[in-house]
Structures are given as structure tokens and as C-alpha cells.
Scaffold this active site. Structure first.
Site, PDB file in Angstrom:
ATOM      1  N   HIS A 126      20.080 -51.956  29.928  1.00 36.48           N
ATOM      2  CA  HIS A 126      20.903 -52.849  30.840  1.00 36.48           C
ATOM      3  C   HIS A 126      20.769 -52.297  32.337  1.00 36.48           C
ATOM      4  CE1 HIS A 126      23.152 -53.659  26.931  1.00 36.48           C
ATOM      5  NE2 HIS A 126      22.625 -54.946  27.235  1.00 36.48           N
ATOM      6  N   LYS A 159      33.739 -61.336  17.873  1.00 37.72           N
ATOM      7  CA  LYS A 159      32.338 -60.461  17.232  1.00 37.72           C
ATOM      8  C   LYS A 159      32.762 -59.055  16.702  1.00 37.72           C
ATOM      9  CE  LYS A 159      28.009 -61.694  19.225  1.00 37.72           C
ATOM     10  NZ  LYS A 159      27.124 -61.174  20.290  1.00 37.72           N
ATOM     11  N   ARG A 202      12.765 -57.787  25.981  1.00 36.84           N
ATOM     12  CA  ARG A 202      12.140 -56.792  25.466  1.00 36.84           C
ATOM     13  C   ARG A 202      10.888 -57.231  25.107  1.00 36.84           C
ATOM     14  NH1 ARG A 202      17.637 -55.046  23.006  1.00 36.84           N
ATOM     15  NH2 ARG A 202      17.359 -57.433  22.339  1.00 36.84           N
ATOM     16  N   SER A 224      21.914 -52.290  21.976  1.00 38.29           N
ATOM     17  CA  SER A 224      23.658 -51.865  22.119  1.00 38.29           C
ATOM     18  C   SER A 224      23.787 -51.662  20.376  1.00 38.29           C
ATOM     19  CB  SER A 224      24.449 -53.033  22.625  1.00 38.29           C
ATOM     20  OG  SER A 224      24.162 -52.932  23.801  1.00 38.29           O
TER      21      SER A 224
HETATM   22  O1  PNS Z   1      24.216 -59.772  25.066  1.00 33.97           O
HETATM   23  P1  PNS Z   1      24.073 -60.944  24.489  1.00 33.97           P
HETATM   24  O2  PNS Z   1      25.280 -61.093  23.135  1.00 33.97           O
HETATM   25  O3  PNS Z   1      22.725 -61.353  23.901  1.00 33.97           O
HETATM   26  O4  PNS Z   1      24.689 -62.086  25.525  1.00 33.97           O
HETATM   27  C1  PNS Z   1      24.757 -63.585  25.156  1.00 33.97           C
HETATM   28  C2  PNS Z   1      25.643 -64.214  26.133  1.00 33.97           C
HETATM   29  C3  PNS Z   1      26.824 -63.670  26.710  1.00 33.97           C
HETATM   30  C4  PNS Z   1      24.447 -64.558  27.202  1.00 33.97           C
HETATM   31  C5  PNS Z   1      25.627 -65.773  25.595  1.00 33.97           C
HETATM   32  O5  PNS Z   1      26.131 -65.501  24.174  1.00 33.97           O
HETATM   33  C6  PNS Z   1      26.538 -66.607  26.490  1.00 33.97           C
HETATM   34  O6  PNS Z   1      26.131 -67.117  27.436  1.00 33.97           O
HETATM   35  N1  PNS Z   1      27.744 -67.058  25.788  1.00 33.97           N
HETATM   36  C7  PNS Z   1      28.601 -67.940  26.505  1.00 33.97           C
HETATM   37  C8  PNS Z   1      29.028 -69.194  25.820  1.00 33.97           C
HETATM   38  C9  PNS Z   1      27.660 -70.009  26.237  1.00 33.97           C
HETATM   39  O7  PNS Z   1      27.714 -70.617  27.445  1.00 33.97           O
HETATM   40  N2  PNS Z   1      26.986 -70.747  25.305  1.00 33.97           N
HETATM   41  C10 PNS Z   1      26.029 -71.585  25.522  1.00 33.97           C
HETATM   42  C11 PNS Z   1      24.685 -71.164  26.200  1.00 33.97           C
HETATM   43  S1  PNS Z   1      23.590 -71.069  24.962  1.00 33.97           S
END
Ligand code: PNS
Length: 163
Positions: free
Chosen positions: A17, A41, A90, A128
Site C-alpha cells: 500500500h 468485516k 498485484r 493485509s
Molecule cells: O481494500 P479493499 O477491501 O479491497 O477495498 C475495497 C473498497 C473499500 C475499495 C470497496 O469495497 C469500496 O469502495 N467500498 C465502498 C462501497 C461501494 O462504493 N461499493 C460499490 C463500488 S463496487
């Protein structure tokens, strides 16, 4: 002012990150690292702990701000007046999920663009989830996370007996 939003769970921040954050600051004036408030989560670190860790680890990188958000990412983007989302990719396996999210976000708000960035090769296997698993089982993760994160892991997670 060119602004990018780098959203994620960051539970916890890894060197992968951090590598992406550094790279984004070379392209944008402001980089808003946005921590998702996903208590559902069952994260290891609270949103405030994650924000604090990111802030400590990015103190010396100019242009970085740490935020958190709940609800839709595109709504957060509107609130901070940004239209570029950055995500790190990645391996090919990340691509399908990232493509879906990027297209969904574009569907929700046509002005939101997602750009994908590659971390340094040595971090292409770092996540993570794996950092937590390896640390729990007594493995050495010192090369994979910033020092403040390693300290927090030591305080938070018991290492498996016999490890
Ligand atoms: O680190 P992660 O868990 O892969 O990040 C995922 C994240 C936070 C980018 C994604 O879950 C997100 O944007 N969640 C917010 C809810 C949302 O907007 N959902 C619709 C978009 S697909």
C-alpha cells in the site's frame, strides 16, 4: 490541484500500500487515502487505529491526507470533490474484481475514473490478509509492513504457541 482517492480496508497498511501511495504522489498533488468503515468485516484494527497507522507511516510523504468513509465510494468522491480513484493491482487475479468495481463506480457516476497502478515487484504477493495470517502463525512479516504496523501487530495479536 490534481486529487486522487486511494480507497481500501487497510487492515492493516502494508508496504505494498505504502509503495502505491508513494507512486501516486508523483502523479497527483493530493492523495486522499480513504479507509472504508467496514466494521461488519470484523477488522483487526478499528478505523481510527488504521487511520492513525496510515498517518504515522505517511507523515513524510507530501500531499497525503487520511480520511475514512462509509457508504458508496462515489458519494465520498463527491464530498471531497475528486474524480480519480486509484487501486493497486498485484496479479491478474486482482483484475476481475477491480474491473467490476471500476465499472460499477463508473456506472454510478460517469465522471469517476479508476486508474490501476502496479506495486514494486517485491510486494506483488503481499496482502493485509496474508500478513495477519503469517504473523499469527509466527512468521516474519518485518519486510512486508512498516515498523509502526509491525509494533501494532505485536501488541494486538498473540503469536501461535510453538511458532
Ligand atoms: O481494500 P479493499 O477491501 O479491497 O477495498 C475495497 C473498497 C473499500 C475499495 C470497496 O469495497 C469500496 O469502495 N467500498 C465502498 C462501497 C461501494 O462504493 N461499493 C460499490 C463500488 S463496487
Amino acid at each position: 490541484m490534481r486529487t486522487a482517492v486511494y480507497p481500501g480496508s487497510f487492515d492493516p497498511l502494508t508496504n505494498g500500500h505504502l509503495d502505491i501511495i508513494r507512486r501516486v504522489t508523483h502523479l497527483f498533488d493530493r492523495v486522499l487515502v480513504a479507509v472504508l468503515e467496514n466494521e461488519g468485516k470484523a477488522p483487526l484494527f478499528s478505523v481510527n487505529e488504521r487511520k492513525e497507522l496510515i498517518a504515522r507511516c505517511t507523515r513524510e510523504i507530501p500531499g497525503v491526507e487520511v480520511h475514512s468513509f462509509s457508504g458508496l465510494l462515489v458519494d465520498f468522491m463527491g464530498r471531497v470533490n475528486a474524480n480519480v480513484v486509484v487501486r493497486g493491482i498485484r496479479a491478474v487475479s486482482d483484475y476481475e474484481y477491480e474491473l467490476q468495481m471500476a465499472l460499477m463506480n463508473r456506472d454510478l457516476n460517469a465522471s469517476v475514473e479508476t486508474i490501476f497502478m502496479l506495486p514494486a515487484v517485491e510486494y506483488t504477493y503481499v496482502s493485509s490478509r496474508l500478513v495477519k495470517e503469517v504473523f499469527r502463525l509466527g512468521g516474519d512479516v518485518a519486510r512486508l509492513v512498516p515498523a509502526p504496523v509491525l509494533e501494532s501487530l505485536k501488541q494486538r495479536l498473540p503469536v501461535a504457541a510453538g511458532a
